[in-house]
Design a protein around this motif. Structure first.
Motif, PDB file in Angstrom:
ATOM      1  N   PHE A 114      -3.716  17.967  10.854  1.00  0.00           N
ATOM      2  CA  PHE A 114      -4.968  17.397  11.359  1.00  0.00           C
ATOM      3  C   PHE A 114      -4.983  17.537  12.876  1.00  0.00           C
ATOM      4  N   ILE A 189       1.331  10.405  10.351  1.00  0.00           N
ATOM      5  CA  ILE A 189       0.595  10.919   9.192  1.00  0.00           C
ATOM      6  C   ILE A 189       0.479  12.443   9.295  1.00  0.00           C
ATOM      7  N   ALA A 193       1.845  15.211   6.606  1.00  0.00           N
ATOM      8  CA  ALA A 193       0.929  16.145   5.954  1.00  0.00           C
ATOM      9  C   ALA A 193       1.303  17.582   6.302  1.00  0.00           C
ATOM     10  N   SER A 197       2.243  20.032   3.403  1.00  0.00           N
ATOM     11  CA  SER A 197       1.170  20.942   2.996  1.00  0.00           C
ATOM     12  C   SER A 197       1.171  22.296   3.692  1.00  0.00           C
ATOM     13  N   LEU A 223       5.496   5.033   9.505  1.00  0.00           N
ATOM     14  CA  LEU A 223       4.367   4.507   8.748  1.00  0.00           C
ATOM     15  C   LEU A 223       4.714   3.195   8.066  1.00  0.00           C
ATOM     16  N   PRO A 227       3.414  -0.925  11.105  1.00  0.00           N
ATOM     17  CA  PRO A 227       2.439  -1.979  10.792  1.00  0.00           C
ATOM     18  C   PRO A 227       2.976  -3.400  10.893  1.00  0.00           C
TER      19      PRO A 227
ATOM     20  N   PRO B  21       0.660  20.927  -1.645  1.00  0.00           N
ATOM     21  CA  PRO B  21      -0.348  19.888  -1.879  1.00  0.00           C
ATOM     22  C   PRO B  21      -1.427  19.905  -0.805  1.00  0.00           C
ATOM     23  N   ASP B  22      -2.598  19.439  -1.171  1.00  0.00           N
ATOM     24  CA  ASP B  22      -3.721  19.376  -0.248  1.00  0.00           C
ATOM     25  C   ASP B  22      -3.397  18.434   0.913  1.00  0.00           C
ATOM     26  N   ARG B  23      -3.627  18.885   2.141  1.00  0.00           N
ATOM     27  CA  ARG B  23      -3.221  18.068   3.297  1.00  0.00           C
ATOM     28  C   ARG B  23      -4.019  16.764   3.369  1.00  0.00           C
ATOM     29  N   GLY B  24      -5.285  16.843   2.950  1.00  0.00           N
ATOM     30  CA  GLY B  24      -6.106  15.637   2.980  1.00  0.00           C
ATOM     31  C   GLY B  24      -5.563  14.581   2.031  1.00  0.00           C
ATOM     32  N   VAL B  26      -2.505  14.264   1.029  1.00  0.00           N
ATOM     33  CA  VAL B  26      -1.271  13.728   1.607  1.00  0.00           C
ATOM     34  C   VAL B  26      -1.601  12.734   2.708  1.00  0.00           C
ATOM     35  N   GLY B  27      -2.541  13.136   3.559  1.00  0.00           N
ATOM     36  CA  GLY B  27      -2.894  12.264   4.685  1.00  0.00           C
ATOM     37  C   GLY B  27      -3.414  10.925   4.211  1.00  0.00           C
ATOM     38  N   PHE B  30      -0.746   8.634   2.716  1.00  0.00           N
ATOM     39  CA  PHE B  30       0.144   7.959   3.655  1.00  0.00           C
ATOM     40  C   PHE B  30      -0.605   6.980   4.554  1.00  0.00           C
ATOM     41  N   LEU B  31      -1.905   7.213   4.742  1.00  0.00           N
ATOM     42  CA  LEU B  31      -2.697   6.200   5.429  1.00  0.00           C
ATOM     43  C   LEU B  31      -2.689   4.916   4.598  1.00  0.00           C
ATOM     44  N   LEU B  33      -0.394   4.067   2.494  1.00  0.00           N
ATOM     45  CA  LEU B  33       0.952   3.486   2.569  1.00  0.00           C
ATOM     46  C   LEU B  33       1.085   2.591   3.795  1.00  0.00           C
ATOM     47  N   THR B  34       0.620   3.081   4.923  1.00  0.00           N
ATOM     48  CA  THR B  34       0.805   2.321   6.152  1.00  0.00           C
ATOM     49  C   THR B  34      -0.087   1.072   6.154  1.00  0.00           C
ATOM     50  N   ARG B 174     -14.013  15.282   0.612  1.00  0.00           N
ATOM     51  CA  ARG B 174     -14.042  14.124   1.513  1.00  0.00           C
ATOM     52  C   ARG B 174     -14.578  12.895   0.795  1.00  0.00           C
TER      53      ARG B 174
END
Lengths: 559, 201, 289, 336
Positions: A114, A189, A193, A197, A223, A227, B21-24, B26-27, B30-31, B33-34, B174
């Protein structure tokens, strides 16, 4: 795949001139992982210098008993800002910077997963740091006068409550660190990723360089544990701004709750900080010993194990709060267990060197310094994990010495090893080995001179965070020696700065692969082009460049 | 000597095209998760401070179980799935209806929270600074509500651009991430509900 | 590999002139700035916060436009002048390790005792040791609980003040502590034995069975007052040594008797994937060199 | 400087007691510190052995396998990937060591934390303030500050002193290294600690948890004396302040000033709770929680402007006239 013959000569590249505003825009608007990584590293080094100056002033103040160089308020601000800066504005950006620059190159990707989020992460980290430092102008601390936070980097409640910390400096601390924490989350993050990926074809998890593995675990740890700190800071801000009572003992709140949340973050944070050094060693030592890393699966497993065990050891920072004997024993046991995977790592690095042909370039010298100093740090860590011994050592100068052995003797040495190793890749210029050796020896001697004596001061009962001490308590000579060591360290850092400036101006050209290395980042130019690789590479083993260099004896036959 | 590596292709590349795996996905995973870690801290704090308030009002005196709001929020997880299915089959009309339903259910939940807080503050005189119950209640429920608000903002954005004729079918990926986030917010509500309105009372 | 993919070796070139990369944008930076101002507003002036909010909102719109419907890209030209040098085949040879056939990547040793042998050997040794210790208790103190309680003194502080009568009596907690401690240590030591027996010099049984227990006894003797204050005054060293030897001999015997298994590490990838059987493979090229 | 300080100590009221100024944790003089010292030694033995072994191995490797000038540069060393056996060995052996360490740790933790008090126990409550210590002996009706008097523990008459640790503001920590490790003084949470000094003497300690501006000068002294001396001291302390006619004017000045808002002098109008109890100020060895030795000159300087010697402390500069200052100091010096 057919064999291809390349011409060996390269045409000279015509350098393109950019105007100042053009190049400024290029940096500000960049989403390129290499530029962002570099910006992370540069800002980390700037903050390192600032925090280093603070540390030097503190050491000068403590060099002799009853010193009046700085007063208590100033001193308390110094150690608060030194600690906060080192952890959040030096350590964390080093993690993010190294991961940013190296991970995509090592796994054969063109950028992070990203890229825009990545840019956001860097800038918010930087602005958070600026917000923290703005407190020198806009805050006011415990004793009222306008200045920086003075509640310690771990800001124990209830000292941070409105009743004891008037003014806004504690708010600046909480907000600045909270804001720069968003950056760490964004970057973590991104790293995950990217690792998951964007691996190039053939780069299975089993073949991923150990450095990348370490960064993956590191990002995961960020991560999970950042928090809790953010939560604690949000609670603290609610207490201070809205009159909530999370840490307000007058209303039945708990003074210990903050410590729990802080150390659930704080202890794994130490591993977050040291991991880049682990990763660096795992890349540098094999190259200079000319052998593959010994026991790759164990090395990766050890990092994963450290990541998990570190989540269950936080209360060893709290042995003195009067926990039950069962809790004390549990956290002592868990903390000692961390020593096992850490030991595996040290043994495996040594075994990598064993039987090799070690070339002592400056980078490798820093690795060896790391091994010996980190060994000391680990063993004093075992002592601190023994709860009854910790009742004596806790919050004494022994602890200060211990974690500086971890974070300077470990992290900073590891980072220097990494800088000397990857500098040619980043800038295309070699660093001078002679100046580098001066840097290493001065810094190594100075570091040990400063921090070995502090162990003894601590065992003689010297507590941390005192701005002065009376004569005759047996601490003077140790403190004086420690302060002398600082000058050696400053001289070492000066050599390093001079080395960097010299190299960037007129260093020897590095070439693509100056160390004869085996991972993908050395397959592209130095510095790498914006797109890293023209074609995304395909790998068949954990040492793709070894395979290419030794087609008659490749790794993939055995991997 | 020139580079002339003759390398047989990797076994796994022979089998099929290289896939990661698709990066989105994964992102967003983990978002979540946090975020989970963040909520865990607030939930744990709530649990620790149950029954520790020195003065009233206490939860059992003032809290009412928000059954309607809970039903709304949980069912919105279902409607967003229907919306996704509609989008998958490119049935834009049905997508809009389900999406609007999701948004409305979310808004009803928020409105209920607003009414509840208003009642607590003005009738029961419970504010964040009254006692530990007020402190932990408003912070935990407020943290969750702020996540619902963020979700609702994104839901609204999607709805507005869709209604204005944006080809939303190009954004299936999305939309899916948004729905994952929405499911997460719902799941958190189950925990918050249990802790605040059942265990806490 | 499919021919149409654009993947290649590390550092390889393509025919194409451009690489597509995400376009630079300053909105993330502006967004970060706005968020920071928003937070700074909490501690300075509310105006700062409002300005931050406006900037954040504007940047959010900018960022949104940047990625929707598709992320903005730019085409970065490939500069042929900035291509990496080709990776050369190295002339250097690699030193081979003598052990093993195909073996310069061999991990020593080629054959080991299975870990399970270590586990059972440790248990057997531990049992022998415990039996002897209890026998000592029975003979010298007329109680098999006596040595067990002594061992438990490592963890249980109350036993430090216990009388001989108390030490002779059965103590549930002490029994549990001693049992767990003894079993865990026995098994761990057994595994170490299994792993290290092939690495010992000649006469491995002598080393494992006699010398190591003696060294261990010496070690224990030096730090016993720190490890176990209960045992210090009461230990009977000859019996202690006999017990240690029993562990070494019995455990060592059980492990040494186990059939060694080959480690797979000397095999090539194909062999480990069971594509090729290790015994049937044709000799490799380098072996004939 | 050192000589001056030494001179000042010599003039302090109880010169007979040895002063343990160097708080070496390896010279323990009470049971908890002794247990901690024992396990410290144990950990030094183990970690020392590990250090020698591992550092030796690393250095040997560095020296033995360095690239030599006459090395054949056309050869790479053998490419060894690893060895599960060796790795298993250096995984299991540390686990063994850790296992033993955990057992010993568990025992010492329990022996210190769960010790039950012997019959003849002195109980006191130690309350942390920013930046001084309040000491209460509920059984004796005594309140004092910054100096803890305890009876010495003899083999024949084993006496332990039990401390209940509390705090009125932020977290502090009790640390007198030669007697015991730390235990924190935490608001809204009662902690306990026990000590049994074996030798009479003055033991120095510090607050060990950062507690604000003057954390550095929150010093503590434990004065261990014979049982009889301790009893005599307690009896002295129980009495209200002397009512001497000669100092009536000085006392009136003292009582007219705002000193009384923060300090207590038993038997007078001074009943403040914010600062230390001054009823027997002159029986104490130091001023300002250990910042200054308790001498006439220091007392005058302290009352005149405490911010000079302890900047940031909560006792303000009173801006007294010389006359007021003389009288206040004269009065305070009668508080024996």
């Amino acid at each position: 795949m057919a064999s291809i013959d390349y011409p060996l000569e390269r045409p000279e590249a015509a350098p393109r001139e950019f105007s100042f505003s053009e190049s400024l825009y290029k940096w500000v608007a960049t989403v390129d992982h290499k530029r962002l990584g570099l910006m992370y590293m540069v800002s980390a080094l700037v903050f390192l210098v600032i925090a280093g100056i603070m540390a030097s002033v503190m050491r000068l103040q403590l060099a002799v008993p009853n010193n009046h160089l700085v007063g208590p308020a100033t001193f308390n601000r110094l150690f608060t800002m030194h600690g906060t800066t080192m952890v959040f504005l030096v350590g964390m950006p080093i993690v993010a910077g190294m991961a940013n620059y190296l991970v995509p190159l090592m796994i054969g990707a063109r950028d992070m997963a990203f890229p825009r989020l990545n840019a956001f992460g860097f800038w918010i980290f930087l602005f958070g740091g600026v917000l923290l430092y703005y407190s020198y102008l806009g805050g006011s601390g415990l004793s009222g006068a306008g200045s920086a936070p003075d509640v310690g980097w771990f800001a124990y409640a209830p000292l941070t409550e409105k009743a004891f910390s008037h003014g806004a400096s504690t708010d600046f601390w909480a907000l600045g660190v909270l804001v720069s924490g968003f950056g760490s989350i964004a970057s973590a993050i991104n790293v995950i990723a990217t690792c998951v990926s964007l691996r190039c074809p053939g780069m299975t998890l089993a073949r991923m360089p150990v450095f990348v593995w370490v960064m993956l675990v590191d990002a995961w740890l960020v991560l999970v544990v950042l928090p809790p700190l953010s939560a604690a800071q949000i609670m603290l801000l609610l207490d201070r701004f809205l009159g909530a009572h999370f840490f307000d003992t007058q209303f039945g709140g708990s003074a210990v709750l903050w410590q729990h949340m802080f150390w659930i973050f704080g202890h794994p944070e130490v591993y977050i900080l040291i991991f880049p050094a682990f990763g660096t060693l795992s890349e540098v030592i094999p190259i200079f010993a000319r052998k593959p890393i010994f026991g790759r699966p164990a090395m990766v497993g050890a990092v994963v194990a450290i990541g998990f065990i570190s989540l269950g050891v936080w209360a060893h920072h709290m042995f003195a709060i009067g926990m039950t004997s069962w809790s004390n024993t549990f956290f002592a046991a868990a903390s000692m267990l961390v020593g096992v995977p850490t030991g595996i790592k040290i043994f495996n690095w040594t075994a990598t060197m064993y039987g090799g042909k070690i070339r002592f370039a400056v980078s490798m010298m820093f690795c060896c310094g790391f091994l010996l100093q980190f060994l000391v740090a680990g063993l004093t860590g075992i002592m601190l994990a023994i709860a009854p011994f910790d009742w004596q050592l806790h919050d004494s100068y022994f602890v200060v010495a211990h974690f500086h052995f971890t974070l300077i003797g470990g992290l900073v040495f590891g980072v220097f090893a990494g800088i000397y190793y990857w500098f040619p890749k980043v800038t295309g210029k070699m660093l001078s080995e002679t100046l580098g050796k001066w840097h290493f020896w001065l810094f190594c001697i100075g570091f040990n001179l400063t921090f070995i004596p502090l162990h003894f001061a601590g065992m003689l009962g010297m507590p941390r965070r005192i701005y002065t001490y009376a004569a005759g308590r047996g601490w003077e000579s140790w403190n004086t020696i420690a302060t002398i060591g600082v000058f050696f360290q400053i001289a070492g850092i000066a050599c390093f700065a001079w080395n960097v400036i010299q190299s960037v101006r007129s260093g020897k050209a590095a070439g693509d692969d100056p160390w004869d290395a085996w991972t993908l980042e050395w397959a592209t130019t130095s510095p790498p082009p914006e797109y890293n690789f023209e074609k995304l590479p395909v790998v068949r083993s954990s040492r793709p460049l070894w395979d290419l260099k030794h087609p008659q004896d490749p790794d993939w036959k055995y991997d | 000597m020139a580079a002339s590596a003759i390398v047989p292709p990797s076994p796994e590349l022979l089998e099929s095209e290289w896939k990661t795996p698709d990066r989105g996905k994964v992102g967003i995973t983990f978002l979540i998760l946090t975020e989970t870690s963040l909520f865990t801290m607030f939930v744990a704090t709530y649990l620790i401070y149950i029954g520790k308030s020195l003065t009233g009002p206490y939860p059992k005196d003032v809290l009412e179980i928000p059954i309607l709001a809970t039903i709304c929020l949980l069912s919105s997880s279902g409607t967003i799935v229907f919306a996704e299915h509609a989008l998958e089959r490119e049935e834009l009309g049905r997508f809009k209806v389900w999406w609007l339903a999701t948004l409305l259910l979310g808004l009803i939940f928020l409105a209920y929270t607003g009414i509840e807080w208003r009642h607590l503050i003005y009738v029961d005189h419970l504010t964040i600074s009254t006692n530990l119950f007020g402190t932990t209640f408003y912070s935990l429920v407020g943290l969750h509500a702020s996540h619902v608000i963020v979700g609702a903002v994104f839901l609204t954005l999607v709805l507005v651009v869709t209604l204005r004729g944006f080809p939303i079918a190009t954004q299936k990926r999305r939309v899916m991430f948004l729905s994952w986030y929405w499911h997460f917010v719902d799941a958190v509500w189950v925990v918050v509900f249990t802790v605040v309105y059942i265990i806490g009372r | 590999m499919a021919a149409d993919t654009h993947h290649g070796e590390a550092g390889e070139r393509t025919e194409r002139t451009h690489v597509i990369l995400p376009a630079p944008t300053s909105w993330p930076m502006v967004f970060a700035f706005g968020v920071t101002l928003l937070f700074a507003g909490m501690v300075t002036q509310w105006v700062v916060g409002v300005v931050g909010l406006i900037i954040t909102a504007r940047a959010a719109v900018g960022w949104w436009r940047n990625v929707i419907p598709v992320e903005e890209h730019e085409e970065v030209p490939i500069d042929p002048a900035l291509r990496p040098a080709p990776i050369m085949v190295e002339a250097r040879s690699v030193v081979r390790l003598a052990a093993g056939e195909a073996g310069h990547r061999v991990r020593i040793p080629e054959e080991i005792h299975p870990y399970s042998a270590g586990f059972w050997g440790g248990l057997a040794g531990g049992a022998a040791m415990a039996a002897l210790a209890c026998l000592y208790g029975l003979v010298a103190q007329h109680s098999i609980w006596y040595p067990i309680n002594l061992l438990a003194g490592t963890v249980i502080p109350d036993l430090g003040n216990a009388t001989v009568e108390q030490l002779r009596a059965f103590n549930g907690l002490a029994f549990f502590a001693a049992l767990v401690g003894h079993v865990v240590i026995s098994v761990l030591v057994g595994i170490v034995y299994a792993v290290m027996l092939p690495m010992f010099p000649k006469y491995a049984p002598f080393w494992a069975g006699i010398l190591v227990p003696l060294i261990w006894t010496g070690l224990v003797a030096t730090v016993l007052n720190l490890i176990n204050p209960v045992m210090v005054g009461r230990i009977n060293w000859p019996w202690f040594v006999v017990c240690q030897l029993a562990f070494g001999l019995v455990g060592g015997y059980v492990i040494a008797r186990s059939t060694k298994i080959q480690t797979m590490q000397s095999w090539g990838l194909a062999e480990r994937a069971f594509i090729e059987a290790p015994g049937l493979k044709p000799p490799r090229e380098e072996d004939r060199e | 400087m050192l000589a001056l300080a030494a001179l000042a100590w010599l003039q302090s009221p109880t010169p007979a007691l040895t002063e343990h100024r160097i708080a070496n944790i390896f010279k323990p003089l009470a049971s908890p510190a002794e247990s901690e010292y024992q396990i410290a030694l144990f950990s030094f033995v183990i970690t020392g052995a590990i250090f020698v072994a591992v550092a030796g191995l690393i250095i040997y490797t560095m020296v033995r396998f360095r690239r030599r000038r006459d090395d054949d540069t056309r050869q790479e060393p053998p490419q060894v990937y690893g060895s599960n056996q060796i790795e298993a060995a250096w995984t299991v052996i540390p686990i063994l060591i850790v296992f033993v360490l955990i057992g010993v740790t568990a025992r010492v933790v329990a022996s210190v934390e769960n010790a039950s008090p012997p019959a003849s126990t002195v109980k006191l409550t130690l309350i942390g303030h920013q930046w001084w210590w309040e000491v209460q002996y509920p059984d004796f009706g005594v309140v004092t500050a910054n100096e803890i008097h305890v009876p010495v523990s003899r083999d024949g008459a084993h006496t332990a002193t039990y401390l209940q640790l509390e705090s009125v503001d932020v977290i502090h920590s009790f640390w007198v290294p030669q007697l015991s490790g730390k235990t924190d003084l935490i608001p809204n949470r009662d902690n306990f600690l026990w000590i049994d000094p074996r030798e009479p003497g003055v033991y120095l300690g510090n607050c060990a948890e950062y507690c604000g501006t003057q954390h550095a000068n929150m010093l503590l002294r434990v004065i261990a004396e014979e049982r009889s001396d301790f009893e005599r001291w307690a009896a002295e302390q129980r009495r209200p302040a002397e009512q001497d006619g000669q100092i009536g004017e000085a006392r009136a000045t003292f009582e007219s000033l705002s000193c009384v808002n923060c300090h207590t002098v038993k038997g007078t109008a001074a009943a403040g709770k914010f600062g230390p109890d001054l009823t027997h100020l002159m029986s104490r060895q130091t001023l300002g929680a250990g910042v200054l030795a308790n001498t006439g000159a220091n007392l005058r300087a302290w009352v005149n402007d405490p911010q000079q010697s302890k900047p940031g402390c909560f006792m303000p500069s009173m801006k007294l006239t010389d006359r007021e200052l003389d009288q206040v100091v004269a009065y305070l010096q009668t508080l024996k």
